[in-house]
Design a protein around this motif. Structure first.
Motif, PDB file in Angstrom:
ATOM      1  N   SER A   1      -5.344  16.071  -4.301  1.00  0.00           N
ATOM      2  CA  SER A   1      -6.800  15.898  -4.342  1.00  0.00           C
ATOM      3  C   SER A   1      -7.240  14.903  -5.424  1.00  0.00           C
ATOM      4  O   SER A   1      -8.242  14.210  -5.251  1.00  0.00           O
ATOM      5  CB  SER A   1      -7.482  17.245  -4.539  1.00  0.00           C
ATOM      6  OG  SER A   1      -6.722  18.084  -5.346  1.00  0.00           O
ATOM      7  N   LEU A   2      -6.469  14.822  -6.527  1.00  0.00           N
ATOM      8  CA  LEU A   2      -6.829  13.828  -7.557  1.00  0.00           C
ATOM      9  C   LEU A   2      -6.645  12.412  -7.027  1.00  0.00           C
ATOM     10  O   LEU A   2      -7.424  11.510  -7.337  1.00  0.00           O
ATOM     11  CB  LEU A   2      -5.949  14.008  -8.800  1.00  0.00           C
ATOM     12  CG  LEU A   2      -6.463  14.917  -9.918  1.00  0.00           C
ATOM     13  CD1 LEU A   2      -5.515  14.864 -11.096  1.00  0.00           C
ATOM     14  CD2 LEU A   2      -7.855  14.524 -10.362  1.00  0.00           C
TER      15      LEU A   2
ATOM     16  N   MET B   1      -6.987  11.608  -3.995  1.00  0.00           N
ATOM     17  CA  MET B   1      -8.095  11.385  -3.063  1.00  0.00           C
ATOM     18  C   MET B   1      -9.313  10.811  -3.797  1.00  0.00           C
ATOM     19  O   MET B   1      -9.889   9.789  -3.369  1.00  0.00           O
ATOM     20  CB  MET B   1      -8.486  12.712  -2.392  1.00  0.00           C
ATOM     21  CG  MET B   1      -9.640  12.606  -1.427  1.00  0.00           C
ATOM     22  SD  MET B   1     -10.203  14.213  -0.869  1.00  0.00           S
ATOM     23  CE  MET B   1     -11.135  14.783  -2.286  1.00  0.00           C
TER      24      MET B   1
ATOM     25  N   ARG C   1     -10.726   6.966  -3.382  1.00  0.00           N
ATOM     26  CA  ARG C   1     -12.098   6.712  -2.908  1.00  0.00           C
ATOM     27  C   ARG C   1     -12.803   5.721  -3.826  1.00  0.00           C
ATOM     28  O   ARG C   1     -13.472   4.790  -3.368  1.00  0.00           O
ATOM     29  CB  ARG C   1     -12.876   8.022  -2.860  1.00  0.00           C
ATOM     30  CG  ARG C   1     -12.563   8.826  -1.625  1.00  0.00           C
ATOM     31  CD  ARG C   1     -13.332  10.103  -1.612  1.00  0.00           C
ATOM     32  NE  ARG C   1     -13.123  10.820  -0.373  1.00  0.00           N
ATOM     33  CZ  ARG C   1     -13.520  12.062  -0.176  1.00  0.00           C
ATOM     34  NH1 ARG C   1     -14.125  12.728  -1.131  1.00  0.00           N
ATOM     35  NH2 ARG C   1     -13.311  12.651   0.978  1.00  0.00           N
TER      36      ARG C   1
ATOM     37  N   VAL D   1     -10.691   8.199   3.146  1.00  0.00           N
ATOM     38  CA  VAL D   1      -9.633   8.914   2.409  1.00  0.00           C
ATOM     39  C   VAL D   1      -9.844  10.407   2.626  1.00  0.00           C
ATOM     40  O   VAL D   1     -10.940  10.918   2.402  1.00  0.00           O
ATOM     41  CB  VAL D   1      -9.708   8.606   0.896  1.00  0.00           C
ATOM     42  CG1 VAL D   1      -8.524   9.220   0.174  1.00  0.00           C
ATOM     43  CG2 VAL D   1      -9.779   7.125   0.653  1.00  0.00           C
ATOM     44  N   SER D   2      -8.806  11.077   3.070  1.00  0.00           N
ATOM     45  CA  SER D   2      -8.949  12.521   3.282  1.00  0.00           C
ATOM     46  C   SER D   2      -7.751  13.273   2.709  1.00  0.00           C
ATOM     47  O   SER D   2      -6.628  12.775   2.729  1.00  0.00           O
ATOM     48  CB  SER D   2      -9.079  12.818   4.773  1.00  0.00           C
ATOM     49  OG  SER D   2      -7.977  12.286   5.456  1.00  0.00           O
ATOM     50  N   TYR D   3      -8.048  14.458   2.213  1.00  0.00           N
ATOM     51  CA  TYR D   3      -6.987  15.316   1.678  1.00  0.00           C
ATOM     52  C   TYR D   3      -6.392  16.112   2.829  1.00  0.00           C
ATOM     53  O   TYR D   3      -7.129  16.626   3.674  1.00  0.00           O
ATOM     54  CB  TYR D   3      -7.579  16.246   0.619  1.00  0.00           C
ATOM     55  CG  TYR D   3      -6.648  17.351   0.183  1.00  0.00           C
ATOM     56  CD1 TYR D   3      -5.624  17.107  -0.720  1.00  0.00           C
ATOM     57  CD2 TYR D   3      -6.794  18.639   0.682  1.00  0.00           C
ATOM     58  CE1 TYR D   3      -4.765  18.122  -1.117  1.00  0.00           C
ATOM     59  CE2 TYR D   3      -5.945  19.660   0.291  1.00  0.00           C
ATOM     60  CZ  TYR D   3      -4.936  19.389  -0.610  1.00  0.00           C
ATOM     61  OH  TYR D   3      -4.098  20.402  -1.000  1.00  0.00           O
TER      62      TYR D   3
END
Lengths: 421, 225
Positions: A252-253, A255, A259, A280-282
């Motif tokens: 997630s970081l 991501m 972005r 951008v997707s997790y």
């Protein structure tokens, strides 16, 4: 007369002889027993109630180049510390604090002759002693002289590494400064990076998306950082040519950072309105869950171009092969040597090791960034010279047994070995 | 300020990380920064989870292609989250670990997640075969060398390799396939790997210095306009 005298005398003499014989017999038995006792001494201690001999020559020294929390103790083991006689069963190390209270630090096995006392207070004075243990009895050594823990600010054990860091770091900074002054620096062509424009152009012509995979590690991995810096350059082209970019990530970081990077690239390209967070997707932190999701995206969306740049592990080949099967042009790069063969086998272009880190500087063409690449070359030159010299020194030493060659080989070995505590 | 503060943090932490490696009293401080990273990553996990739910919920609501899979993804996410967060089906009280044997979380993890992961990993063997087929074609001189080396190593790892060259006299035993395979792995292969590793090490130093000196700022979302 003789006969008469001899009769009582012979009786006396007989008893005397018997007494003498008995005496010698007793002495002989005693000597034999004594000799046997001596022999027994080599297998067991004569008296288990007698404490074993203490350790001797106990020395306490401040541990070199530490933060002031360690003291090194060395001693000569007890003379009863021999497995054959089963004397000493172990040692105990004690420290005496300033208030005089002894505190046990460790239980050690027989044969121990040193101990590192750790987690002590900085700039404090300690005394130590060692207890040799036998069956139910023990003996203490003499106390060491008071020793003070001292804090050192620099670990001089790492002097060689420090020197190399200064040389290479210094060279990089010098070349950056040189480039800033406007000197043109030559950088060799990297095929994988030359192909970036071609790969983006292909996606534009085909009207299919670009898939960008920044590895499976988090932002604390320098390979992920390298992947994001390359992403910045790629995204700028993507924004200019109005291509769709998909970037599924496993952290997630990454991501949030990706972005920001893409957003800035879209702004730089003058198309901030075209930016969408959905680029951008997790997916998941789970390694193979991520692989399954990305493979699914490849099969469903059939991207024209796939970038596999960053830290990869076992999933590298699955991703690269899936990309290959959908006919995408693939540019891969990683600093994990074990994964490089898979990329070489399955991708069109591969950035091998250092090329991944050189990519952002190469693509940006910014003089300061290119200067850092030249500084890196100084490091490579040093490594090459050291390898050749080392090989020559070891070979010549084995051929001639010449001490001078051994000294050179030893010096090089010291120079390029990280000393441990 | 939006760029300067993160850059300042990068420069400070970067230099401290270098210095702490050489300075024992600062060593613990360098390790503390690693801990800070873990704390930040935990908070960022909420962002990731939120993004996952948003994307799949959106796909579901708008009935986008393959929306049916989004149900599986969301269901899996929420069931695991509930099992972990509320310790549903945990043996014992709330203080028991969520991964304790018998808990719903452990059951889902060991009976669903792990087998699925292992299945994906098992597929690797087939991908290796497919990639090897393409890699080991003698397209040019280098590829031919690679093909020969791979052939020797593969044969050397099997009993067949030993049988094939068992007739070679002892004085020429270095020509036996298993010995050749060992030599390839321990000499040319190791030398090549070390050369790559030296390059990687220097590349990391160069990249790190660019980050610390603020030359490389793309990862911060630097405005290059």
């Amino acid at each position: 007369m003789i006969a008469r005298r001899s009769t009582p005398d012979s009786g006396t003499c007989g008893s005397l002889r018997i007494s003498t014989f008995c005496l010698f017999l007793l002495l002989g038995v005693a000597a034999q027993l004594s000799a046997q006792e001596g022999a027994v001494d080599t297998t067991t201690r004569s008296n288990p109630q007698i404490p074993p001999a203490p350790v001797t020559s106990l020395i306490a020294e401040d541990f070199n180049y530490d933060d002031g929390e360690n003291i090194m103790l060395t001693w000569v083991p007890s003379i009863d510390d021999q497995p054959a006689i089963g004397g000493v069963t172990g040692y105990q190390v004690f420290q005496i604090r300033n208030d005089g209270v002894p505190e046990k630090l460790a239980d050690l096995l027989p044969g121990a002759n040193s101990f590192r006392a750790q987690d002590l207070q900085i700039d404090s004075t300690y005394r130590f002693y060692v207890v040799a243990l036998a069956d139910g009895v023990s003996s203490e050594s003499i106390r060491t002289a008071p020793i003070r823990t001292e804090r050192e600010w620099i670990d001089w054990n790492l002097w060689n590494l420090m020197l190399i860091t200064l040389i290479i770091g210094g060279a990089i900074i010098v070349f950056i400064e040189t480039a800033k002054r406007g000197k043109k620096l030559f950088v060799r062509k990297i095929a994988g990076l030359e192909a970036v424009d071609e790969a983006i152009g292909r996606a534009t012509e085909m009207g299919r998306p670009i898939l960008y995979i920044p590895g499976i590690q988090d932002m604390d991995d320098v390979q992920t950082l390298a992947a994001l810096t390359i992403l910045g350059r790629v995204a700028e082209h993507v924004a200019t040519y109005d291509i769709k970019i998909r970037m599924p990530v496993s952290r997630s970081l990454v991501m949030t950072a990706a972005r920001e990077t893409i957003k800035a690239s879209y702004q730089a390209a003058g198309r901030p309105d075209a930016y969408s967070e959905d680029m951008v997707s997790y997916v998941t932190d789970e390694q193979f869950g991520y692989v399954a999701a990305v493979s699914g995206i490849m099969v469903r969306e059939k991207p024209a171009t796939v970038f596999l740049l960053g830290a990869f592990m076992a999933e590298s080949l699955i991703l690269a092969e899936t990309g290959n099967s959908v006919g995408a042009i693939q540019i891969a790069g990683t600093a994990r040597p074990a994964q490089l063969p898979f990329f070489v086998a399955a991708c069109d272009f591969t950035l091998i090791g250092e090329e991944l880190f050189a990519a952002s500087a190469y693509l940006s063409g910014e003089p300061r960034a290119l200067g850092s690449l030249k500084g890196q070359d100084v490091g490579k030159a040093i490594a090459m010279v050291a390898v050749v010299l080392g090989m020559a020194a070891v070979t010549l030493y084995s051929l001639t047994e010449g001490g001078a060659f051994k000294s050179v080989a030893d010096w090089l070995h010291t120079m390029f070995t990280i000393a441990s505590d | 300020m939006r760029r300067e503060i993160p850059l300042g943090i990068t420069i400070f932490v970067g230099f401290l990380a270098i210095v702490s490696f050489f300075s024992p009293p600062l060593e613990a401080l360098g390790e503390d920064f690693t801990l800070f990273f873990d704390i930040i990553a935990v908070f960022a996990f909420f962002l990731g989870g939120g993004n996952l739910v948003r994307i799949h919920a959106n796909k579901l609501i708008k009935k986008k292609p393959d929306w049916i899979y989004s149900i599986v993804a969301l269901l899996g996410f929420f069931v695991m989250l509930a099992a972990g967060l509320f310790k549903i089906g945990n043996p014992g009280d709330i203080s028991t670990s969520v991964t304790a044997p018998g808990s719903l979380f452990a059951m889902l993890y060991y009976n669903l997640n792990l087998p699925l992961g292992s299945t994906m990993y098992a597929l690797l063997a087939f991908y290796v075969a497919s990639a090897s087929y393409r890699a080991f074609r003698a397209k040019n001189r280098e590829a031919t060398v690679l093909l020969l080396a791979a052939f020797v190593i593969l044969l050397g790892s099997t009993p067949f390799g030993t049988v094939l060259t068992s007739w070679i006299p002892d004085s020429f035993d270095f020509l036996e396939i298993p010995n050749l395979a060992v030599w390839i792995m321990s000499s040319p292969n190791l030398a090549g790997q070390r050369a790559i590793l030296i390059g990687i090490g220097l590349g990391v130093v160069s990249m790190s210095l660019r980050l610390i000196l603020g030359i490389e700022r793309t990862y911060l979302g630097e405005d290059r306009g």
